[in-house]
Design a protein around this motif. Sequence first.
Motif, PDB file in Angstrom:
ATOM      1  N   VAL A 153       1.122  -0.986   0.527  1.00  0.00           N
ATOM      2  CA  VAL A 153       0.286  -0.006   0.384  1.00  0.00           C
ATOM      3  C   VAL A 153       0.687   1.101   0.190  1.00  0.00           C
ATOM      4  O   VAL A 153      -0.097   2.152  -0.651  1.00  0.00           O
ATOM      5  N   TRP A 154       2.129   1.199   1.409  1.00  0.00           N
ATOM      6  CA  TRP A 154       2.592   2.134   0.668  1.00  0.00           C
ATOM      7  C   TRP A 154       3.448   2.522  -0.405  1.00  0.00           C
ATOM      8  O   TRP A 154       3.964   4.102  -0.701  1.00  0.00           O
ATOM      9  N   LYS A 155       4.182   1.682  -1.019  1.00  0.00           N
ATOM     10  CA  LYS A 155       4.588   1.768  -2.703  1.00  0.00           C
ATOM     11  C   LYS A 155       3.770   1.661  -3.559  1.00  0.00           C
ATOM     12  O   LYS A 155       3.794   2.962  -4.588  1.00  0.00           O
ATOM     13  N   LEU A 156       2.449   1.370  -3.292  1.00  0.00           N
ATOM     14  CA  LEU A 156       0.999   1.960  -4.344  1.00  0.00           C
ATOM     15  C   LEU A 156       1.078   3.809  -3.810  1.00  0.00           C
ATOM     16  O   LEU A 156       1.004   4.406  -5.426  1.00  0.00           O
ATOM     17  N   ARG A 157       0.538   3.547  -3.223  1.00  0.00           N
ATOM     18  CA  ARG A 157       0.728   5.329  -2.832  1.00  0.00           C
ATOM     19  C   ARG A 157       2.062   6.346  -3.441  1.00  0.00           C
ATOM     20  O   ARG A 157       1.695   7.245  -3.782  1.00  0.00           O
ATOM     21  N   LYS A 158       2.690   5.909  -2.817  1.00  0.00           N
ATOM     22  CA  LYS A 158       4.254   6.652  -3.725  1.00  0.00           C
ATOM     23  C   LYS A 158       4.430   6.658  -5.223  1.00  0.00           C
ATOM     24  O   LYS A 158       4.223   7.859  -5.583  1.00  0.00           O
ATOM     25  N   THR A 159       4.029   5.947  -5.479  1.00  0.00           N
ATOM     26  CA  THR A 159       3.858   5.384  -7.308  1.00  0.00           C
ATOM     27  C   THR A 159       2.807   6.827  -7.531  1.00  0.00           C
ATOM     28  O   THR A 159       3.269   7.771  -8.354  1.00  0.00           O
ATOM     29  N   GLU A 181      -8.573   5.998  -2.278  1.00  0.00           N
ATOM     30  CA  GLU A 181      -9.094   6.219  -1.034  1.00  0.00           C
ATOM     31  C   GLU A 181      -8.458   5.365   0.032  1.00  0.00           C
ATOM     32  O   GLU A 181      -8.535   3.734  -0.380  1.00  0.00           O
ATOM     33  N   TYR A 182      -7.558   5.559   1.246  1.00  0.00           N
ATOM     34  CA  TYR A 182      -6.474   5.311   1.820  1.00  0.00           C
ATOM     35  C   TYR A 182      -7.313   4.623   3.199  1.00  0.00           C
ATOM     36  O   TYR A 182      -7.604   6.386   3.536  1.00  0.00           O
ATOM     37  N   LYS A 183      -7.936   3.652   3.474  1.00  0.00           N
ATOM     38  CA  LYS A 183      -8.775   3.781   5.300  1.00  0.00           C
ATOM     39  C   LYS A 183      -8.243   2.872   6.028  1.00  0.00           C
ATOM     40  O   LYS A 183      -6.720   2.175   4.721  1.00  0.00           O
ATOM     41  N   ARG A 184      -8.636   2.638   7.259  1.00  0.00           N
ATOM     42  CA  ARG A 184      -7.519   1.078   7.717  1.00  0.00           C
ATOM     43  C   ARG A 184      -8.116   0.062   7.020  1.00  0.00           C
ATOM     44  O   ARG A 184      -9.770  -0.118   7.235  1.00  0.00           O
TER      45      ARG A 184
END
Length: 265
Positions: free
Chosen positions: A189-195, A206-209
């Motif tokens: 998730v972190w790497k996807l969000r960074k890309t 949308e990133y939720k818990r």
Amino acid sequence: MKVLIIDDDLASLSYFLQSFVNEYTIEYKFFKEHPLDTLTYVKDNDIDGAFISTNLSTVSGFDLSEKLIEIRKDLKVVFIGENIELKMKEEIKKNVLGVCDKPLISSQIEHFLKSMQIFKKRKIFVHTFGVFDVFINQKIVKFKSAKSKELLALLITYNGKSLYMSDAICHLWPDKDIELAKRLYRDAVWKLRKTMTEYSISHLIEYKRAQLFLHKENIECDYWEYLKNTNFCYNGVFLPSYDWSIEFQLELDTIKMKRKYQLNS
């Protein structure tokens, strides 16, 4: 392109109207009083960008921008202010293009309008019938890791439904210890969000818990189009790099057989 100008300073509104806006092929809507009325307006209209004063008399410009972005995830915002420090929630910073000084300067406004036009013209296409790839204006998106790319492929396959961490783990890390799988999920998730941030398309997810949700607006996808019966390009190959794709391919095969039967009947 359609933009909002929200400012209770008549001089700012006059500057937009008399000196600049009419030179551009854009639609615009001024809000001098009752800035919260913009919330209803944005719900009913497709808006690409907003110029928002940080010194509105009845509401904080930052708070108003947050509410507008909640309604329209891809809205681009420019603040109008004087020597201000941006203080806003992290999740809306990606929508903010910058700050216009007061008194307004035409070159700054021109720069931000051009930026809004660039975002509006961006065409995003997702290819699933074969190797999974994402294209922005026909240029391929390069992912930070194979698993982050696979996570997005799964999210695309969910076709607008929420993807929970438990489902992602079952598909992407079925043989891993649960605690290890959770760490691998968070890393993906972190790497996807960074890309996504790098390519200025982070607003699409949308990133939720323990949950991901994809906003399908402004995305074209061969898989979605086939499900809606708007293309016939499925040739029996769907995300072949991913083992979990077989369960979704069965649905595609069934649809293909039904359509073939309907054509022959």
